[in-house]
Write a protein that holds these residues in place. Structure first.
Motif, PDB file in Angstrom:
ATOM      1  N   GLU A  39       0.850  -1.197   0.000  1.00  0.00           N
ATOM      2  CA  GLU A  39       0.000   0.000   0.000  1.00  0.00           C
ATOM      3  C   GLU A  39       0.878   1.238   0.000  1.00  0.00           C
ATOM      4  OE1 GLU A  39      -2.142   0.925   3.657  1.00  0.00           O
ATOM      5  OE2 GLU A  39      -0.752  -0.311   4.811  1.00  0.00           O
ATOM      6  N   ASP A  40       0.277   2.351  -0.380  1.00  0.00           N
ATOM      7  CA  ASP A  40       0.924   3.654  -0.286  1.00  0.00           C
ATOM      8  C   ASP A  40       0.490   4.303   1.013  1.00  0.00           C
ATOM      9  OD1 ASP A  40       1.964   3.372  -2.865  1.00  0.00           O
ATOM     10  OD2 ASP A  40       0.325   4.483  -3.800  1.00  0.00           O
ATOM     11  N   HIS A  49       2.228   3.483  11.584  1.00  0.00           N
ATOM     12  CA  HIS A  49       1.212   2.839  10.754  1.00  0.00           C
ATOM     13  C   HIS A  49       1.574   1.373  10.590  1.00  0.00           C
ATOM     14  CE1 HIS A  49      -1.966   2.621   7.722  1.00  0.00           C
ATOM     15  NE2 HIS A  49      -1.122   1.910   6.975  1.00  0.00           N
ATOM     16  N   ALA A  50       0.571   0.499  10.618  1.00  0.00           N
ATOM     17  CA  ALA A  50       0.762  -0.921  10.320  1.00  0.00           C
ATOM     18  C   ALA A  50       0.634  -1.080   8.812  1.00  0.00           C
ATOM     19  CB  ALA A  50      -0.258  -1.767  11.060  1.00  0.00           C
ATOM     20  N   VAL A  51       1.763  -1.209   8.136  1.00  0.00           N
ATOM     21  CA  VAL A  51       1.814  -1.234   6.674  1.00  0.00           C
ATOM     22  C   VAL A  51       1.496  -2.641   6.168  1.00  0.00           C
ATOM     23  CG1 VAL A  51       3.246  -0.795   4.633  1.00  0.00           C
ATOM     24  CG2 VAL A  51       3.528   0.616   6.695  1.00  0.00           C
ATOM     25  N   ALA A  52       0.517  -2.736   5.280  1.00  0.00           N
ATOM     26  CA  ALA A  52       0.108  -4.015   4.702  1.00  0.00           C
ATOM     27  C   ALA A  52       1.206  -4.573   3.804  1.00  0.00           C
ATOM     28  CB  ALA A  52      -1.174  -3.832   3.893  1.00  0.00           C
ATOM     29  N   THR A  53       1.348  -5.909   3.806  1.00  0.00           N
ATOM     30  CA  THR A  53       2.312  -6.570   2.922  1.00  0.00           C
ATOM     31  C   THR A  53       1.628  -7.408   1.843  1.00  0.00           C
ATOM     32  OG1 THR A  53       2.485  -8.549   4.294  1.00  0.00           O
ATOM     33  CG2 THR A  53       4.026  -6.735   4.768  1.00  0.00           C
ATOM     34  N   HIS A 103      10.814   8.416  13.066  1.00  0.00           N
ATOM     35  CA  HIS A 103      11.548   9.205  14.060  1.00  0.00           C
ATOM     36  C   HIS A 103      12.210  10.416  13.418  1.00  0.00           C
ATOM     37  CE1 HIS A 103      11.044   6.379  17.317  1.00  0.00           C
ATOM     38  NE2 HIS A 103      11.556   5.393  16.616  1.00  0.00           N
ATOM     39  N   GLY A 104      12.091  10.547  12.107  1.00  0.00           N
ATOM     40  CA  GLY A 104      12.708  11.662  11.391  1.00  0.00           C
ATOM     41  C   GLY A 104      11.931  12.962  11.553  1.00  0.00           C
ATOM     42  N   ALA A 105      12.533  14.041  11.101  1.00  0.00           N
ATOM     43  CA  ALA A 105      11.921  15.374  11.208  1.00  0.00           C
ATOM     44  C   ALA A 105      10.934  15.652  10.079  1.00  0.00           C
ATOM     45  CB  ALA A 105      13.015  16.444  11.219  1.00  0.00           C
ATOM     46  N   GLU A 106      11.040  14.920   8.972  1.00  0.00           N
ATOM     47  CA  GLU A 106      10.193  15.138   7.798  1.00  0.00           C
ATOM     48  C   GLU A 106       9.236  13.972   7.610  1.00  0.00           C
ATOM     49  OE1 GLU A 106      10.531  17.969   6.039  1.00  0.00           O
ATOM     50  OE2 GLU A 106      12.178  18.582   7.361  1.00  0.00           O
ATOM     51  N   GLU A 107       8.109  14.225   6.939  1.00  0.00           N
ATOM     52  CA  GLU A 107       7.223  13.112   6.601  1.00  0.00           C
ATOM     53  C   GLU A 107       7.944  12.170   5.642  1.00  0.00           C
ATOM     54  OE1 GLU A 107       4.469  14.798   2.947  1.00  0.00           O
ATOM     55  OE2 GLU A 107       3.694  14.939   4.987  1.00  0.00           O
ATOM     56  N   PHE A 108       7.519  10.903   5.646  1.00  0.00           N
ATOM     57  CA  PHE A 108       8.189   9.896   4.826  1.00  0.00           C
ATOM     58  C   PHE A 108       7.140   9.111   4.049  1.00  0.00           C
ATOM     59  CE2 PHE A 108      10.045   5.696   4.061  1.00  0.00           C
ATOM     60  CZ  PHE A 108      11.235   6.060   3.449  1.00  0.00           C
ATOM     61  N   ALA A 109       7.299   9.097   2.730  1.00  0.00           N
ATOM     62  CA  ALA A 109       6.353   8.406   1.854  1.00  0.00           C
ATOM     63  C   ALA A 109       6.797   6.964   1.632  1.00  0.00           C
ATOM     64  CB  ALA A 109       6.242   9.126   0.520  1.00  0.00           C
ATOM     65  N   ILE A 110       5.877   6.036   1.857  1.00  0.00           N
ATOM     66  CA  ILE A 110       6.082   4.622   1.548  1.00  0.00           C
ATOM     67  C   ILE A 110       5.194   4.311   0.360  1.00  0.00           C
ATOM     68  CG2 ILE A 110       5.788   2.250   2.369  1.00  0.00           C
ATOM     69  CD1 ILE A 110       6.094   3.464   5.251  1.00  0.00           C
ATOM     70  N   ARG A 111       5.771   3.714  -0.668  1.00  0.00           N
ATOM     71  CA  ARG A 111       5.023   3.384  -1.871  1.00  0.00           C
ATOM     72  C   ARG A 111       4.912   1.878  -2.022  1.00  0.00           C
ATOM     73  NH1 ARG A 111       2.931   7.303  -1.106  1.00  0.00           N
ATOM     74  NH2 ARG A 111       3.658   9.335  -1.727  1.00  0.00           N
ATOM     75  N   ARG A 112       3.813   1.443  -2.608  1.00  0.00           N
ATOM     76  CA  ARG A 112       3.603   0.021  -2.876  1.00  0.00           C
ATOM     77  C   ARG A 112       4.814  -0.522  -3.622  1.00  0.00           C
ATOM     78  NH1 ARG A 112       1.354  -3.693  -6.443  1.00  0.00           N
ATOM     79  NH2 ARG A 112      -0.066  -5.162  -5.420  1.00  0.00           N
ATOM     80  N   GLY A 113       5.380  -1.617  -3.115  1.00  0.00           N
ATOM     81  CA  GLY A 113       6.561  -2.219  -3.719  1.00  0.00           C
ATOM     82  C   GLY A 113       7.862  -1.835  -3.034  1.00  0.00           C
ATOM     83  N   ASP A 114       7.837  -0.836  -2.134  1.00  0.00           N
ATOM     84  CA  ASP A 114       9.050  -0.465  -1.390  1.00  0.00           C
ATOM     85  C   ASP A 114       9.426  -1.567  -0.407  1.00  0.00           C
ATOM     86  OD1 ASP A 114       9.183   1.997  -2.633  1.00  0.00           O
ATOM     87  OD2 ASP A 114       8.503   3.151  -0.885  1.00  0.00           O
TER      88      ASP A 114
END
Length: 154
Positions: A39-40, A49-53, A103-114
């Motif tokens: 998921e994105d 967030h609990a990221v789906a696999t 834990h970073g200072a900026e938002e972080f995007a997770i994309r499907r396939g990462d």
């Protein structure tokens, strides 16, 4: 020493996992298998967030799968797993989800396939408690947190 043959672990691909690679070892010497996001999602700074696999597994009795963070995500972006290592028990049959934290200072995007985490198949040894009146003595004894020396000695 390696196991002579890979330990078979049954895996069911869920509909939202279609088209994604199965967890896999990046190199011959890798202990962990990279698992991908299905998921994105964007993690705000401090967010979880609990990221789906997109997969569910049937781990053989006597084993667990440990879920560990990816070192590159931790170093470069402050992305980790709050319950490290996470444990997937052999009797769990639901979707594997990876609890991630920023834990970073900026938002972080997770994309499907990462690649988001590593999975390590590990044997489980069960404990049997033996209640006693006294424990054997050691040089350390009951010394706890910091009793063997602090960072100033490094």
């Amino acid at each position: 020493m390696r196991w002579p043959d890979p330990v078979p672990v049954k895996l069911r691909r869920l509909p939202h996992g279609e088209g994604l690679a199965l967890p896999g070892y990046a190199t011959d010497g890798a202990a962990g298998m990279d698992v991908l996001a299905a998921e994105d999602v964007t993690l705000p700074s401090g967010g979880r967030h609990a990221v789906a696999t997109g997969i569910a597994v049937a781990i053989p009795d006597g084993f667990e799968i440990q879920v560990r963070p990816r070192s590159g995500l931790a170093l470069k972006h402050g992305i980790s797993l709050p319950n490290t290592p996470g444990t997937i028990d052999s009797d769990y049959r639901g979707e594997l989800k990876i609890i991630m934290i920023n834990h970073g200072a900026e938002e972080f995007a997770i994309r499907r396939g990462d690649r988001i985490a590593q999975l390590v198949l590990a044997p489980v040894v069960r404990a049997g408690w033996l209640e006693v009146e006294d424990l054997d003595q050691t040089a350390r004894g009951a010394g706890g947190f910091g009793s063997t020396g602090g960072h100033e000695k490094l």
